[in-house]
Design an enzyme around this catalytic site. Structure first.
Site, PDB file in Angstrom:
ATOM      1  N   TYR A 154      14.268  38.634 -41.267  1.00 21.56           N
ATOM      2  CA  TYR A 154      13.215  38.869 -42.262  1.00 21.56           C
ATOM      3  C   TYR A 154      13.442  40.249 -42.854  1.00 21.56           C
ATOM      4  CZ  TYR A 154       8.600  39.202 -44.421  1.00 21.56           C
ATOM      5  OH  TYR A 154       7.583  39.359 -45.327  1.00 21.56           O
ATOM      6  N   TYR A 164       3.812  43.551 -39.376  1.00 21.09           N
ATOM      7  CA  TYR A 164       4.941  42.915 -38.700  1.00 21.09           C
ATOM      8  C   TYR A 164       5.341  43.688 -37.452  1.00 21.09           C
ATOM      9  CZ  TYR A 164       8.867  39.621 -38.736  1.00 21.09           C
ATOM     10  OH  TYR A 164       9.742  38.606 -38.434  1.00 21.09           O
TER      11      TYR A 164
END
Length: 288
Positions: A154, A164
């Site tokens: 990602y 995140y």
């Protein structure tokens, strides 16, 4: 999944997909598409996932694919998995690593106050597991020359995405392992890459705080819009096939163009509207 054209890109090949859970997971879609492209497939996950996920359904959809219980954070599990895989299927032509987990994110701990035992577990499960899979595949001679190894990353490996958290560190380590292993694998013409996918509504992705906002933002910032799990799987077929025999050590963006954009007109208009409307800015939490 509606019927689509298939091209036999993986005809005659064998592979194993680690980490599929249910229909929403990218690993599930990769396994299903690989089977439909002609590959013989094996599936692996931890024991809990095999009990509570829909792995048996995926196995049926993939021609009664063999299922292997394996915790990719344990050396003995990975070693045993490849030994059993080789006995049942022989050596494979591709390995897919679709594994990631963060207890810190699940518990919504702030990055500056992480549980370090969980942090280490995040790095182990989400990144070091790839190194472990590759190493034991080689030790057991379970992957063929000219094979392909693929993992999912990602863009938070290179940029900060607040919620995140420690998964961003894990993805950075994951991509570093790919670069470090690349030249070593190349001695056997084996290539290794990561695909950096759009935010995707999977079980893991949906657990990230504020994921819906991340998804909407990414969609507005991507010229082609967010890529779905199914579309990611379609792209993966080219990377697993011989069409990509000279592609290795790459982090390949599959994100509708998001990674190359500075701004889009819809986002500029929205930002202008919020900046000029104090009530709206307060309502969406911009003051935070």
């Amino acid at each position: 999944m509606p019927e689509k054209a298939h091209y036999g890109l993986l005809k005659g090949k064998k592979g194993i997909v680690f980490g599929p859970l249910d229909e929403s997971s990218i690993g599930w879609q990769i396994a299903l598409h690989a089977y439909r492209e002609g590959a013989e497939i094996a599936i692996s996950n931890v024991a809990a996932a095999l009990r509570f996920g829909n792995i048996e359904e995926l196995s049926t959809l993939c021609g009664n694919a063999p299922m292997f219980v394996c915790d990719a954070s344990k050396n003995e599990d990975v070693d045993a998995c490849f030994k059993e895989l080789k006995e049942k299927m022989g050596s494979v032509d591709f390995i897919v690593h679709s594994i990631g987990m963060s207890q810190n994110i699940r518990k919504q701990l702030p990055y500056e106050d992480l549980n370090y035992e969980w942090f280490i577990k995040t790095l182990d499960v989400s990144a070091l597991s790839l190194h472990r899979l590759v190493s034991y595949a080689l030790k057991n001679e379970a992957i063929n020359k000219g094979g392909s190894i693929l993992s999912l990353s990602y863009i938070a490996s290179q940029r900060n995405y607040w919620t995140y958290s420690d998964m961003g560190d894990a993805k950075s380590l994951l991509e570093s392992i790919v670069r470090s292993y690349g030249p070593r694998l190349a001695r056997q013409a084996i290539r290794i890459n990561t695909i950096s996918q759009s935010p995707t509504y999977t079980k893991a992705g949906s657990g990230i705080p504020g994921f819906e906002k991340m998804y909407e933002y990414s969609d507005l910032m991507s010229p082609l819009g967010n890529a779905s799990a199914e579309e990611c799987a379609e792209y993966c077929m080219t990377i697993l096939s011989d069409l990509s025999r000279k592609v290795t050590m790459q982090n390949l963006f599959h994100d509708g163009g998001y990674s190359s954009m500075g701004a889009t007109i819809p986002m500029i208009k929205l930002a202008h509207e919020v900046l000029n409307d104090k009530e709206l800015a307060l309502r969406v939490g911009l003051d935070e």
